[in-house]
Motif scaffolding. Structure first.
Motif: not given
Length: 408
Positions: A347-359, A362-369
């Motif tokens: 699934i290819w999701v538009a983030t509305g933000a820098d993709s590495w920052s969004f990564f 999600l890692l820091e706040n959700a523990g999801v990679v």
């Protein structure tokens, strides 16, 4: 003084998935008690189908007896597997591919990376953006590109994918010799129609070009109108090489088995225009540098085509596609535009933000990679790829965590 291949120094500092691994490791060191859910790299989580396990055990038992022991097998693959592939994956769909045009290997990644060796160093390469990194990096290693500037290498014709064209690139605006295509697409999950694919086949025929068609995710196609193979298109035998894999469809990521189709009618040319069989060249390269996939693994792969194997493989595909449907539903509910997940496990999701920052968020706040889209090319900036390859329980938990992280 021994010298290195200087083209390796042109590669970006870190391979995409290595960089993801480093960031996840750093997070886990800082949060040793925080469980991480990985929806980034496309690795499967379900066990091999029972039919494959049974065939595996039988083949291992054969290897334990002198009378049935197998040593070196044919580099191209055993006839029993090649014939099963030809009959089930191609002839059953009306594609004219023979068993002797199939080369069994230990992975589509290896084959898509190695195939470029048989073509001239000055070959004009067209590669989509965003793209699976191995297509590009192996051509950089071979010396077909110039320097890296602003996210791209000199000497490559980039085929831009974006929201406007549905991440199906337009035909090259200039003549090229070698074209990489992947459908269903990794990373975007986009699919291509027969009419759209026919345009690429016609372009290749008109320009004496070759299409390298990665169909590793064809088993996830649900829409019967979509092509599973480029050889369903008239004329494709003369212009295309196709790559397939048992990794995602039957869980062979740790077992390693795939295959490449090189039709005997496919030709490439010398500088003076003399035609040569690409099948013969690939056979020479394959048999020189590869000793074949192990006999037990090939027997396990053959079992995929048994009645039980087909049903069990479809159950695996359905399992992951249920995950994909959940991811689509949740991310759309959170207001994100996306594609994929309907005929693809990505699934290819538009983030509305820098993709590495969004990564990182999600890692820091959700523990999801997830996988940042910028790692797949400049056109991937502003997107992330979420993989459906995990358990229902983990995907459900990940979506709950992401929902909380994005709403907080």
């Amino acid at each position: 003084m021994i010298q290195i291949n200087a083209h390796y120094l042109k590669l970006k500092a870190s391979y995409l998935f290595s960089e993801i691994g480093k960031r996840v490791e750093a997070y886990q060191q800082q949060h040793p008690d925080a469980p991480v859910i990985r929806l980034g790299i496309g690795d499967v989580t379900r066990a091999l189908p029972d039919a494959c396990i049974h065939a595996f055990h039988q083949a291992i038992d054969e290897m334990a007896e002198d009378r049935s022991f197998r040593g070196y097998g044919p580099e191209e693959g055993y006839a029993f597997l090649r014939e099963a592939i030809a009959e089930n994956d191609f002839k059953a769909r009306g594609a004219d591919i023979g068993a002797d045009e199939i080369f069994v290997s230990d992975g589509a990644k290896c084959d898509t990376g190695n195939i470029q060796e048989i073509f001239d160093i000055n070959t004009r390469i067209a590669i989509p953006d965003p793209v699976y990194p191995a297509y590009l990096d192996t051509n950089v290693m071979a010396g077909r590109t110039g320097a890296y500037h602003d996210g791209r290498y000199e000497g490559i014709v980039y085929l831009n994918g974006n929201a406007e064209n549905g991440f199906i690139p337009d035909l090259p605006a200039e003549p090229v010799d070698l074209i990489y295509l992947c459908f269903p697409n990794n990373p975007t999950g986009a699919t291509i129609t027969k009419d759209q694919l026919k345009q690429w086949v016609d372009y290749a025929a008109a320009n004496k070009a070759i299409i390298l068609f990665d169909a590793a995710y064809e088993a996830f196609i649900r829409d019967d109108s979509l092509p599973h193979s480029i050889y369903e298109i008239d004329g494709a035998r003369d212009v295309a090489i196709e790559f397939r894999s048992f990794s995602k469809t039957a869980g062979f990521t740790g077992t390693r088995c795939a295959y490449t189709v090189v039709p005997k009618s496919l030709m490439a040319y010398t500088a003076t225009g003399e035609a040569h069989s690409v099948h013969g060249l690939w056979n020479r390269r394959h048999s020189t540098k590869f000793n074949g996939v192990s006999y037990p693994v090939q027997r396990a792969a053959e079992a995929v085509y048994s009645t039980a194997g087909k049903a069990q493989m479809q159950e695996l595909v359905n399992y992951y596609m249920e995950n994909a449907a959940l991811i689509r539903k949740e991310m759309q509910a959170l207001g994100h535009t996306l594609i994929g997940g309907e005929n693809s496990p990505y699934i290819w999701v538009a983030t509305g933000a820098d993709s590495w920052s969004f990564f990182d968020m999600l890692l820091e706040n959700a523990g999801v990679v997830c996988t940042p889209g910028a790692g797949f090319g400049t056109c991937g900036e502003g997107y992330i790829r979420i993989s459906a390859f995990n358990s229902h329980e983990n995907v459900t938990a990940a979506m709950s965590r992401i929902r909380q992280a994005l709403k907080s």
